[in-house]
Enzyme design. Sequence first.
Site, PDB file in Angstrom:
ATOM      1  N   THR A 163       0.905  -1.154   0.000  1.00 33.43           N
ATOM      2  CA  THR A 163       0.000   0.000   0.000  1.00 33.43           C
ATOM      3  C   THR A 163       0.940   1.198   0.000  1.00 33.43           C
ATOM      4  O   THR A 163       2.030   1.122   0.598  1.00 33.43           O
ATOM      5  CB  THR A 163      -0.923   0.027   1.242  1.00 33.43           C
ATOM      6  OG1 THR A 163      -0.108   0.071   2.412  1.00 33.43           O
ATOM      7  CG2 THR A 163      -1.828  -1.206   1.311  1.00 33.43           C
ATOM      8  N   HIS A 164       0.563   2.255  -0.668  1.00 35.14           N
ATOM      9  CA  HIS A 164       1.448   3.428  -0.826  1.00 35.14           C
ATOM     10  C   HIS A 164       2.774   3.037  -1.481  1.00 35.14           C
ATOM     11  O   HIS A 164       3.768   3.729  -1.318  1.00 35.14           O
ATOM     12  CB  HIS A 164       1.728   4.102   0.518  1.00 35.14           C
ATOM     13  CG  HIS A 164       0.497   4.321   1.359  1.00 35.14           C
ATOM     14  ND1 HIS A 164      -0.243   5.478   1.331  1.00 35.14           N
ATOM     15  CD2 HIS A 164      -0.143   3.490   2.235  1.00 35.14           C
ATOM     16  CE1 HIS A 164      -1.273   5.369   2.156  1.00 35.14           C
ATOM     17  NE2 HIS A 164      -1.236   4.171   2.713  1.00 35.14           N
TER      18      HIS A 164
ATOM     19  N   SER B 185      18.326  -1.730 -26.351  1.00 33.51           N
ATOM     20  CA  SER B 185      18.637  -0.331 -26.618  1.00 33.51           C
ATOM     21  C   SER B 185      19.708  -0.274 -27.695  1.00 33.51           C
ATOM     22  O   SER B 185      20.565  -1.151 -27.775  1.00 33.51           O
ATOM     23  CB  SER B 185      19.146   0.324 -25.332  1.00 33.51           C
ATOM     24  OG  SER B 185      19.990   1.421 -25.648  1.00 33.51           O
TER      25      SER B 185
ATOM     26  N   LYS C  70      20.551  -3.281 -21.828  1.00 29.16           N
ATOM     27  CA  LYS C  70      19.152  -2.974 -21.554  1.00 29.16           C
ATOM     28  C   LYS C  70      18.178  -4.059 -22.009  1.00 29.16           C
ATOM     29  O   LYS C  70      18.357  -4.679 -23.038  1.00 29.16           O
ATOM     30  CB  LYS C  70      18.749  -1.657 -22.247  1.00 29.16           C
ATOM     31  CG  LYS C  70      19.359  -0.435 -21.635  1.00 29.16           C
ATOM     32  CD  LYS C  70      18.881  -0.147 -20.221  1.00 29.16           C
ATOM     33  CE  LYS C  70      17.478   0.398 -20.181  1.00 29.16           C
ATOM     34  NZ  LYS C  70      17.378   1.762 -20.713  1.00 29.16           N
TER      35      LYS C  70
ATOM     36  N   GLU D 157       4.935  -0.600 -21.528  1.00 28.95           N
ATOM     37  CA  GLU D 157       4.881   0.866 -21.576  1.00 28.95           C
ATOM     38  C   GLU D 157       3.857   1.338 -22.606  1.00 28.95           C
ATOM     39  O   GLU D 157       3.142   2.322 -22.392  1.00 28.95           O
ATOM     40  CB  GLU D 157       6.266   1.427 -21.924  1.00 28.95           C
ATOM     41  CG  GLU D 157       7.316   1.138 -20.865  1.00 28.95           C
ATOM     42  CD  GLU D 157       8.722   1.416 -21.384  1.00 28.95           C
ATOM     43  OE1 GLU D 157       9.396   0.459 -21.827  1.00 28.95           O
ATOM     44  OE2 GLU D 157       9.138   2.576 -21.367  1.00 28.95           O
TER      45      GLU D 157
END
Length: 465
Positions: free
Chosen positions: A156-157, A278, A284, A291
């Site tokens: 949470t948070h 990448s 990467k 996304e």
Amino acid sequence: MSNTMWGGRFSDSPAAIMEDINVSIDVDRHLFAQDIAASKAHAAMLAAQGIIAPDDAKNIAQGLDTILSEIVDGKFTFKRALEDIHMNVESRLAELIGKAAGRLHTARSRNDQVATDFRLYVRDEIDALDAAFADFQRALATRALEHADTVMPGFTHLQTAQPVTFGHHLMAYVEMAARDRGRFADARGRLNESPLGAAALAGTSFPIDREATAKALGFARPMANSLDAVSDRDFVLETLSAAAIAAVHLSRLAEEIVIWTSPLTGLVRLSDKFTTGSSIMPQKRNPDAAELVRAKTGRIIGALNALLIVMKGLPLAYQKDMQEDKEGAMAALAALMLAVRAMAGMVADLTPDKKRMKAAAGDGYATATDLADWLVRTLQMPFREAHHVTGRIVAAAAADGLALHKLPLAAMQAVEPRITDSVFDVLSVEASVKSRASLGGTAPRNVRTQARAWLKRLEKEQQRQ
Ligand code: ARG
């Protein structure tokens, strides 16, 4: 030359810019199948009602079939000068069958035609999306069953809260997708009425049979009010709002995949199938699909916003503004389709790092609530007091840099003398998730039951189709 379809009282042709702003063929050509189906239903009804001759109806139907295969085979030439799909089809029909083609437009208008076509289109899109969301649910429930007792940190948070199971986390998205499917089904139920026969706005003086065309096109019934029939775009708005909420759900899971696959957490790995590299940084592994799912939400919410703004304040009945309903909606529904399919692929593909998940689940004193619950259960301590005592024990552990289950009993007894050895039974992350067996809780047994029930339900659904 003026427009051959409506140019009777025109002597001049439209300015080039007029044509540019007016044409919709680039967008509504995608309605060709629905447009032809609706025209066939209309022609058959006109003949059955004695409004056109059976021979004409037969030629019209054959001509429409020819046009359908021409379009499917990529042999049809769409003409901008003919504005939209309706006039492109009708004009080609005239080339194919001659004068009888002109009888097809009896007792109808492009206004009820486009409303009918687009309802059919949106209905098809909803059906395809429903199947795609069912596949997504199947992928989630399958992985949930596999990971019913894979422990991970629950947040949470975005702070470590309590241990949960990865399976439980995935099943949360099955429930969301179920509501999404429910919203699409609701929208489908309300949209499934036929505008055909409302004509331009007022109905027609011909003795048409709207029940017959509605039935032929799979609609539940004709729309009751002709003004409403040609001016309503609720069906697009409702579908787009269902799509927007569904996209928001997908974007939340997408964001979680981005977080989980970041080396900062390292909780999940996507295979090469769902990552990209990448061009400059050889190390990467980017979660581009996640996304992009997250980003597609923008255009989907945007399409809903745009159409709400187009419709706001429009007087009855048809206004040309409404032509703007299609482009955004079509793109949005296509984007949602892409997003849900990519997400189902990622869910099926991802590998949780069980060791890291378990270690992270125990970090940050995630079983502190279990200790408090133990104090309540075993020592009959009021929860508030147990909360306080646990807080002091956590502080003691933190001061020594120890995890809760590594803190010696003596140190706990220094805070609360009645604590016994049996407290260690609840301090492991496995014990923690196992104990949360309340309805809807994260216990592996619950997760297994839920996942199995869903898989069964999804299988039954599929058999019914
Ligand atoms: N292309 C138009 C649309 O998508 C079809 C209806 C045109 N009707 C009219 N009266 N101009 O809305």
